[in-house]
Design a protein around this motif. Structure first.
Motif, PDB file in Angstrom:
ATOM      1  N   LYS A 165      56.081  48.466  44.759  1.00 52.70           N
ATOM      2  CA  LYS A 165      56.219  46.970  45.049  1.00 52.70           C
ATOM      3  C   LYS A 165      55.123  46.075  44.170  1.00 52.70           C
ATOM      4  O   LYS A 165      55.442  45.194  44.023  1.00 52.70           O
ATOM      5  N   ALA A 166      54.046  46.670  44.151  1.00 54.17           N
ATOM      6  CA  ALA A 166      52.970  45.755  43.416  1.00 54.17           C
ATOM      7  C   ALA A 166      53.222  45.822  41.823  1.00 54.17           C
ATOM      8  O   ALA A 166      52.334  45.282  41.210  1.00 54.17           O
ATOM      9  N   GLY A 167      54.457  46.642  41.316  1.00 57.69           N
ATOM     10  CA  GLY A 167      54.600  46.582  39.953  1.00 57.69           C
ATOM     11  C   GLY A 167      53.974  47.810  39.155  1.00 57.69           C
ATOM     12  O   GLY A 167      54.103  47.982  38.010  1.00 57.69           O
ATOM     13  N   SER A 168      53.810  48.735  40.155  1.00 58.82           N
ATOM     14  CA  SER A 168      53.462  50.209  39.403  1.00 58.82           C
ATOM     15  C   SER A 168      52.561  50.094  38.379  1.00 58.82           C
ATOM     16  O   SER A 168      52.653  50.461  37.140  1.00 58.82           O
ATOM     17  N   PRO A 169      51.115  49.305  38.633  1.00 57.57           N
ATOM     18  CA  PRO A 169      50.028  49.374  37.741  1.00 57.57           C
ATOM     19  C   PRO A 169      49.673  50.598  37.377  1.00 57.57           C
ATOM     20  O   PRO A 169      49.620  51.649  37.655  1.00 57.57           O
ATOM     21  N   SER A 170      49.510  50.553  35.875  1.00 62.89           N
ATOM     22  CA  SER A 170      48.783  51.875  35.389  1.00 62.89           C
ATOM     23  C   SER A 170      47.364  52.097  35.188  1.00 62.89           C
ATOM     24  O   SER A 170      46.886  52.889  34.581  1.00 62.89           O
ATOM     25  N   SER A 171      46.767  51.039  35.818  1.00 58.43           N
ATOM     26  CA  SER A 171      45.254  51.203  36.091  1.00 58.43           C
ATOM     27  C   SER A 171      45.052  50.613  37.188  1.00 58.43           C
ATOM     28  O   SER A 171      45.736  49.856  37.797  1.00 58.43           O
ATOM     29  N   PHE A 172      43.757  50.721  37.714  1.00 60.97           N
ATOM     30  CA  PHE A 172      43.203  50.245  38.966  1.00 60.97           C
ATOM     31  C   PHE A 172      41.856  49.840  38.792  1.00 60.97           C
ATOM     32  O   PHE A 172      40.915  50.626  38.635  1.00 60.97           O
ATOM     33  N   HIS A 173      41.570  48.594  39.000  1.00 62.24           N
ATOM     34  CA  HIS A 173      40.274  47.835  39.111  1.00 62.24           C
ATOM     35  C   HIS A 173      39.651  47.709  40.495  1.00 62.24           C
ATOM     36  O   HIS A 173      40.385  47.143  41.467  1.00 62.24           O
ATOM     37  N   VAL A 174      38.564  48.441  40.606  1.00 61.75           N
ATOM     38  CA  VAL A 174      38.301  48.575  42.163  1.00 61.75           C
ATOM     39  C   VAL A 174      36.544  48.346  42.172  1.00 61.75           C
ATOM     40  O   VAL A 174      35.910  48.611  41.204  1.00 61.75           O
ATOM     41  N   TRP A 175      36.199  47.793  42.929  1.00 59.38           N
ATOM     42  CA  TRP A 175      34.632  47.945  43.407  1.00 59.38           C
ATOM     43  C   TRP A 175      34.303  49.169  43.701  1.00 59.38           C
ATOM     44  O   TRP A 175      34.442  49.903  44.753  1.00 59.38           O
ATOM     45  N   SER A 176      33.103  49.535  42.830  1.00 56.43           N
ATOM     46  CA  SER A 176      32.879  50.824  43.353  1.00 56.43           C
ATOM     47  C   SER A 176      31.255  51.008  43.018  1.00 56.43           C
ATOM     48  O   SER A 176      30.450  51.033  42.063  1.00 56.43           O
ATOM     49  N   GLY A 177      30.326  50.887  44.398  1.00 57.68           N
ATOM     50  CA  GLY A 177      29.046  50.869  44.313  1.00 57.68           C
ATOM     51  C   GLY A 177      28.327  49.897  44.071  1.00 57.68           C
ATOM     52  O   GLY A 177      28.086  49.079  45.242  1.00 57.68           O
ATOM     53  N   ASP A 178      28.186  49.242  42.939  1.00 59.13           N
ATOM     54  CA  ASP A 178      27.484  47.979  42.697  1.00 59.13           C
ATOM     55  C   ASP A 178      27.996  47.182  41.581  1.00 59.13           C
ATOM     56  O   ASP A 178      27.540  46.409  40.823  1.00 59.13           O
ATOM     57  N   HIS A 179      29.262  47.731  41.094  1.00 54.98           N
ATOM     58  CA  HIS A 179      30.243  46.933  40.117  1.00 54.98           C
ATOM     59  C   HIS A 179      31.581  47.231  40.129  1.00 54.98           C
ATOM     60  O   HIS A 179      31.951  48.161  40.912  1.00 54.98           O
ATOM     61  N   TYR A 180      32.323  46.724  39.418  1.00 57.82           N
ATOM     62  CA  TYR A 180      33.858  47.099  39.401  1.00 57.82           C
ATOM     63  C   TYR A 180      33.931  47.813  38.426  1.00 57.82           C
ATOM     64  O   TYR A 180      33.143  47.987  37.337  1.00 57.82           O
ATOM     65  N   TYR A 181      34.905  48.839  38.424  1.00 60.64           N
ATOM     66  CA  TYR A 181      35.207  49.831  37.495  1.00 60.64           C
ATOM     67  C   TYR A 181      36.820  50.127  37.493  1.00 60.64           C
ATOM     68  O   TYR A 181      37.530  49.919  38.707  1.00 60.64           O
ATOM     69  N   THR A 182      37.302  50.547  36.193  1.00 59.92           N
ATOM     70  CA  THR A 182      38.860  50.675  36.184  1.00 59.92           C
ATOM     71  C   THR A 182      39.202  51.952  35.799  1.00 59.92           C
ATOM     72  O   THR A 182      38.622  52.661  35.066  1.00 59.92           O
ATOM     73  N   TYR A 183      39.928  52.565  36.917  1.00 63.09           N
ATOM     74  CA  TYR A 183      40.470  53.996  36.891  1.00 63.09           C
ATOM     75  C   TYR A 183      41.872  54.035  36.011  1.00 63.09           C
ATOM     76  O   TYR A 183      42.783  53.291  36.789  1.00 63.09           O
ATOM     77  N   PRO A 184      42.194  54.878  35.155  1.00 67.29           N
ATOM     78  CA  PRO A 184      43.558  54.768  34.721  1.00 67.29           C
ATOM     79  C   PRO A 184      44.344  55.807  35.317  1.00 67.29           C
ATOM     80  O   PRO A 184      43.723  56.837  35.817  1.00 67.29           O
ATOM     81  N   ALA A 185      45.532  55.668  35.402  1.00 65.53           N
ATOM     82  CA  ALA A 185      46.607  56.616  35.712  1.00 65.53           C
ATOM     83  C   ALA A 185      47.159  57.507  34.977  1.00 65.53           C
ATOM     84  O   ALA A 185      48.196  57.751  34.637  1.00 65.53           O
TER      85      ALA A 185
END
Length: 396
Positions: A165-185
Motif C-alpha cells: 500500500k505504501a508503494g512497495s519501497p525497495s529500501s527502508f530508511h530507519v533510525w538505528s541506534g544513533d543515526h539513520y540507516y538505509t537497508y536494501p530489499a
C-alpha cells in the motif's frame, strides 16, 4: 555512574552493523556482537535438527495451542501436559536424536524496525543475515564458515500488505541506534571464510568458548550443567561485573533482572553446537528450573514454525533522546527473551526478544511482537560435509 553505564550498555538500542562486525560474524559464528553500538542481538542461539527425527508423540499444551507437526506420525492419542511438562517432553525427544561425522548450523537473524508511512504503520526485518557453518566431529576434520546478507522485508503478511500500500519501497530508511540507516530489499551471495577446512584445520569450531571435544564430553546431569553454565558468578562475569567490586543497589537490581535473559541466550548458544543428545536434554532440563525463567506453552518463531517455549521475566527499557532520534522512537516498553524448542525433536528453533508491553519505538505493536531474533533454519549431525542452501529462507 560507570556502573549504570555498564548496565545500560547491556540493554542497548539497535544500531547498524559495521563492515568489521559483518566480516567477523561471517568468519566466526560464535562471535557475540556485530554492531558498533551493541544491538539487541545476543549472538547466541539454538537450532533445528535436520536428520533422523524420531517418531513424535502429539502433545496438547494446557493453556496454549497444539503445535502440530507437518508430517508427524500417528500416535495413540494426545497427551495433556502443562507448559513445563511439554518442555521436559521435548527434552526427552532431544535425548533420542542421532549423531554423525559433521555438525552444521544454519542461522537466520534479523532486527525489527517500524515504518511509519502516510498509508499505514508496518514492521520490517532488517540488518538481516544468514550464517552457515560445519565442523568435523574430531580434530583434523576441519570446519568452514559462510555468510550472506538477506533482504530487508515486511515482518508478517499484514505488514506486507501495508508495504504494498505504501508503494512497495525497495529500501527502508530507519533510525538505528544513533543515526539513520538505509537497508536494501536485496540479498547478497554466499561468501566463505578461508579454505574449505576452515579457520582451524585441526579443530572443529568454537562454541561459547568450548571446542567440539569439550561439547562432546559435557556431563549429562542437569545440576552439573547448571553449575558449569548457569551459576551466578559466570552470569555476572558475562554481564560485565568486576570481581570484588560492590555494585550499587540499582546496578545490582539491573544485573539480577538481566540474569534470566542471559541464561536463556547462553543455553541457546551452547545448543547451537555439537552437544551430545543426553547433555542437550540435560541443558534443557537445567534451564527449565532456573529462577526467573518460565514455561509459556507454545510460541511461533520468525520462520513461522510453532514450538514449545521458555521465557525470561520481562523488564522495562526506556529509549531516551540521549543519542538523538525522532520522538516516535522514544518511550518505555517491556520485553523478554524467549527460546523455542521443536516439540518433536527437542531442537532449538529460535532465540528471540519479544515485546510484552508496547511503548516507545514499539508503541503501535502488540505483545508477542518479535523485536530481534536468531532462527535456526537447520542444524544437526550428518555423515557427509554439509553445504549451505542456495534458496533464500521464507518468512512468516
Amino acid at each position: 555512574m560507570d556502573e549504570m553505564r555498564m548496565v545500560r550498555d547491556f540493554y542497548p538500542e539497535p544500531a547498524p552493523p559495521t563492515a568489521r562486525d559483518i566480516t567477523r560474524a561471517k568468519a566466526l559464528l560464535s562471535e557475540s556482537s556485530r554492531r558498533s553500538l551493541p544491538r539487541m542481538r545476543w549472538g547466541l542461539g539454538g537450532g533445528l535438527v535436520a536428520v533422523g527425527a524420531a517418531a513424535a508423540v502429539v502433545i496438547t499444551v494446557v493453556g496454549g495451542n497444539a503445535s502440530g507437526g507437518g508430517n508427524t506420525p500417528p500416535s495413540p492419542g494426545p497427551v495433556n501436559l502443562d507448559a513445563k511438562g511439554a518442555v521436559l517432553a521435548a527434552a526427552e525427544k532431544a535425548e533420542q536424536q542421532p549423531t554423525g561425522n559433521y555438525w552444521h548450523t544454519d542461522v537466520v537473524a534479523g532486527q525489527s524496525y517500524i515504518m511509519r508511512s502516510a498509508t499505514g504503520t508496518y514492521a520490517i526485518t532488517a540488518a538481516a543475515d544468514e550464517t552457515f557453518n560445519w565442523s568435523g566431529a574430531k580434530p583434523g576434520m576441519g570446519e568452514a564458515y559462510y555468510g550472506r546478507d538477506l533482504p530487508a522485508h515486511p515482518l508478517t503478511k499484514q505488514d506486507a500488505a501495508l508495504w504494498r500500500k505504501a508503494g512497495s519501497p525497495s529500501s527502508f530508511h530507519v533510525w538505528s541506534g544513533d543515526h539513520y540507516y538505509t537497508y536494501p530489499a536485496k540479498a547478497t551471495k554466499w561468501t566463505a571464510s578461508g579454505p574449505n577446512v576452515g579457520i582451524d584445520p585441526h579443530g572443529g569450531g568454537n562454541y561459547m568458548g568450548k571446542s567440539v571435544k569439550d561439547l562432546q564430553n559435557l556431563p549429562t546431569d542437569p545440576a552439573k550443567l547448571a553449575a558449569m553454565f548457569l551459576n551466578d558468578t559466570e552470569t555476572n562475569r558475562a554481564l560485565g561485573a568486576r570481581p570484588g567490586r560492590k555494585l550499587s543497589p540499582e546496578a545490582e537490581r539491573r544485573f539480577k533482572e538481566a540474569a534470566p535473559k542471559l541464561k536463556i541466550s547462553r543455553v541457546a548458544g551452547i545448543l547451537s553446537g555439537p552437544v551430545q543428545p543426553k547433555a542437550r536434554a540435560g541443558l534443557m532440563r537445567a534451564l527449565a528450573t532456573q529462577p526467573g525463567i518460565h514455561a509459556i506453552g507454545d510460541d511461533t518463531d520468525p520462520l513461522g514454525r510453532r514450538g514449545i517455549a521458555l521465557a525470561s521475566d520481562d523488564s522495562a527499557l526506556t529509549v531516551t533522546g540521549e543519542y538523538g532520534g525522532p520522538k516516535a522512537e522514544q518511550g518505555t516498553y517491556r520485553w523478554r527473551v524467549v527460546v523455542i524448542f521443536d516439540e518433536h525433536t527437542g531442537a532449538v528453533l529460535s532465540r528471540q526478544n519479544e515485546l510484552t508491553t508496547p511503548g516507545g519505538p514499539y508503541s503501535e505493536m502488540k505483545p508477542g511482537f518479535v523485536i530481534e531474533y536468531q532462527a535456526y533454519r537447520s542444524t544437526g549431525w550428518t555423515d557427509t560435509k554439509p553445504t549451505p542452501s542456495p534458496e533464500l529462507p521464507s518468512f512468516g
